[in-house]
Enzyme design. Sequence first.
Site, short mmCIF file in Angstrom:
data_model
loop_
_atom_site.label_atom_id
_atom_site.label_comp_id
_atom_site.label_asym_id
_atom_site.label_seq_id
_atom_site.Cartn_x
_atom_site.Cartn_y
_atom_site.Cartn_z
CB SER A 36 22.88 -12.82 -57.29
OG SER A 36 23.98 -12.98 -57.76
CB THR A 47 37.06 0.81 -54.85
OG1 THR A 47 38.01 1.59 -54.11
CG2 THR A 47 37.14 1.25 -56.15
CB CYS A 71 26.11 -23.44 -52.67
SG CYS A 71 25.95 -21.87 -53.30
CG ASN A 104 18.66 -22.74 -54.30
OD1 ASN A 104 18.02 -22.45 -53.54
ND2 ASN A 104 19.75 -23.20 -54.18
CD GLN A 127 17.79 -19.41 -58.50
OE1 GLN A 127 17.53 -19.45 -59.54
NE2 GLN A 127 19.04 -19.69 -58.03
CB ALA A 140 22.56 -13.00 -53.03
CB THR A 141 26.87 -14.96 -50.22
OG1 THR A 141 26.29 -16.18 -50.78
CG2 THR A 141 27.29 -15.40 -48.88
CG HIS A 191 25.87 -14.96 -60.94
ND1 HIS A 191 25.84 -16.20 -61.05
CD2 HIS A 191 25.88 -14.82 -59.65
CE1 HIS A 191 25.98 -17.05 -59.93
NE2 HIS A 191 25.93 -16.05 -58.85
#
Length: 359
Positions: free
Chosen positions: A185, A223, A305, A140, A168, A72-73, A187
């Site tokens: 994201s 890739t 983070c 978050n 989120q 996501a960043t 994960h």
Amino acid sequence: MIYLDYQATTPLAPEAREAMLPWLGGPEAVGFANPHSPHRPGRAAAAIVEVARDQVAALLPPGGRVIFTSGATEAINLAMAGSRARNLAVSAIEHAAVLDTARALDPAVSILPVNAEGLVDPATKIAEGTGLVAVMQVNNEIGTIQPVEAFARAAHAAGALFLCDAVQGAGKIAAPVGADLIAISAHKLYGPKGIGALWVRDGLELAPMMHGGGQEQGLRSGTLSPALCAGFGVAASLAAARMEEDAARVEALWDAARAVLARWTLNGSSTDRWRGNLNLRLPGLDVARLMSDLRNVAFSTGSACASGSGRPSHVLKALGLSDSGAKASIRLGFGRYSDLGELKDACIRIEAAAAAQGV
């Protein structure tokens, strides 16, 4: 170990893991092929990438395209820098990926304040000349759910694009409506780390940040990993299919945790909230000592983070908490694979350890 940090990352769904395995093949298999190669194994790898793209897109509104990114960043950076928008406006409680990028692109960025519950007033005036507005769907750190559809309308009325960090919320609640750009994201919805996506509204053109072979529709050269894409796609499909079931489980877990930690004060809204996020404070609590005393319980003080920075949470400060109040707060995150009995046990241990501090 009792894991209560679902906002930092979620466990990988077994179904997502199984979907990834064929594309992690060794030299005796064909699953390792480059999805950008024209031969038969390459086309097979490309096909699984496109299946995954459709699965991820099904979590998001119609009328847009999905660009795979490393997370996501990167998606947020691509959205903000790639839009070439000037004069940015972002909420005070955005993730660092939005706040830091906005400040790098526009040192005079406008910060939209929140109230004591962590909500931006949808009547907040968007200044004329603003080029892009960013308000996250679910915070978050405190779990508050913003009225992002209202902000999308306000942004468009001011002639601005609207970016929504839906990391989120994706797979847990309905997708934000009216956005021009949405970042998610894998994960955070039981998929693998190392992959995310940017949803781009049809008709909106972005400038690439990464140059090279022109992969990912010319926006993100490099890739792609078919294995990561396959895991992301299956995790997204599973989240869509289980959305109501997962939400009901989270409600039960929330009720159980609140019953044990009844004397703790909730940070953020109690109603406009994803209840898999429980952020609480106890005046005088030494959180570092609490975490040291409870090494078999994995919980957090806020965003992974920013952990270890020693600074009070900018999110909790934006709610009006003092430095001491922010530093006396903890975040418990739970979800699909959390065990009710383990959660109750962890909360009992947290309460006992806090009481042992005399608070």
